[in-house]
Design an enzyme around this catalytic site. Sequence first.
Site, PDB file in Angstrom:
ATOM      1  N   HIS A   1      -4.344   6.554   0.560  1.00  0.00           N
ATOM      2  CA  HIS A   1      -3.624   5.289   0.570  1.00  0.00           C
ATOM      3  C   HIS A   1      -4.220   4.405  -0.515  1.00  0.00           C
ATOM      4  O   HIS A   1      -5.251   4.731  -1.085  1.00  0.00           O
ATOM      5  CB  HIS A   1      -3.665   4.615   1.949  1.00  0.00           C
TER       6      HIS A   1
ATOM      7  N   GLU B   1       0.840  -1.188   0.000  1.00  0.00           N
ATOM      8  CA  GLU B   1       0.000   0.000   0.000  1.00  0.00           C
ATOM      9  C   GLU B   1       0.877   1.241   0.000  1.00  0.00           C
ATOM     10  O   GLU B   1       1.907   1.281   0.663  1.00  0.00           O
ATOM     11  CB  GLU B   1      -0.931   0.012   1.211  1.00  0.00           C
TER      12      GLU B   1
ATOM     13  N   ASP C   1      -9.001   0.683   7.910  1.00  0.00           N
ATOM     14  CA  ASP C   1      -9.141   2.108   7.593  1.00  0.00           C
ATOM     15  C   ASP C   1      -9.964   2.814   8.666  1.00  0.00           C
ATOM     16  O   ASP C   1      -9.628   3.927   9.094  1.00  0.00           O
ATOM     17  CB  ASP C   1      -9.793   2.314   6.224  1.00  0.00           C
TER      18      ASP C   1
ATOM     19  N   HIS D   1      -5.366   0.468  -2.120  1.00  0.00           N
ATOM     20  CA  HIS D   1      -5.785  -0.911  -1.932  1.00  0.00           C
ATOM     21  C   HIS D   1      -5.304  -1.657  -3.183  1.00  0.00           C
ATOM     22  O   HIS D   1      -5.949  -1.580  -4.228  1.00  0.00           O
ATOM     23  CB  HIS D   1      -7.302  -1.020  -1.796  1.00  0.00           C
TER      24      HIS D   1
END
Length: 146
Positions: A91, A30, A104, A93
């Site tokens: 961020h 990530e 999250d 995935h």
Amino acid sequence: MTSLRVRLSASVRSALLAEARSAAHGEPTEICGVLAGRRGDETRPPFISTFRPVATVAADPRRAYELDPAETVRAIDALEAAGHALLGFYHSHPVSPATPSRADHEQAAWPGYLYAIVSVLDAEIAVFEWAGETFEPRTVCVVTGD
């Protein structure tokens, strides 16, 4: 932030997707960082016009992200010194959709700020506002220019 819409620079969108795709090759990890631009008001939504990558210090960056605290402060300071307002964080995935995960929810700590999730799987960026206990989805309008 109260607008249900968010404007996202087309160049920022392209750069975030490229960064996420690059990190997803081989052993997927990530990515994460800081979003900045112009705050919204009664007449226009927030505009994400720039970003700054930040290293993750997560124990398992294949499944989670954790912004390096010192690097995050430096990124925010640099963006604000350049005249940008802090809007939130992003961020990726690497192998799942752009919807907030349980991790999250556990990590979100800035109520009223935006959280963008970059899905490599779907080539999509979804933006949410953290409301303190839930992520409120925002409609993303990709724009060229200002």
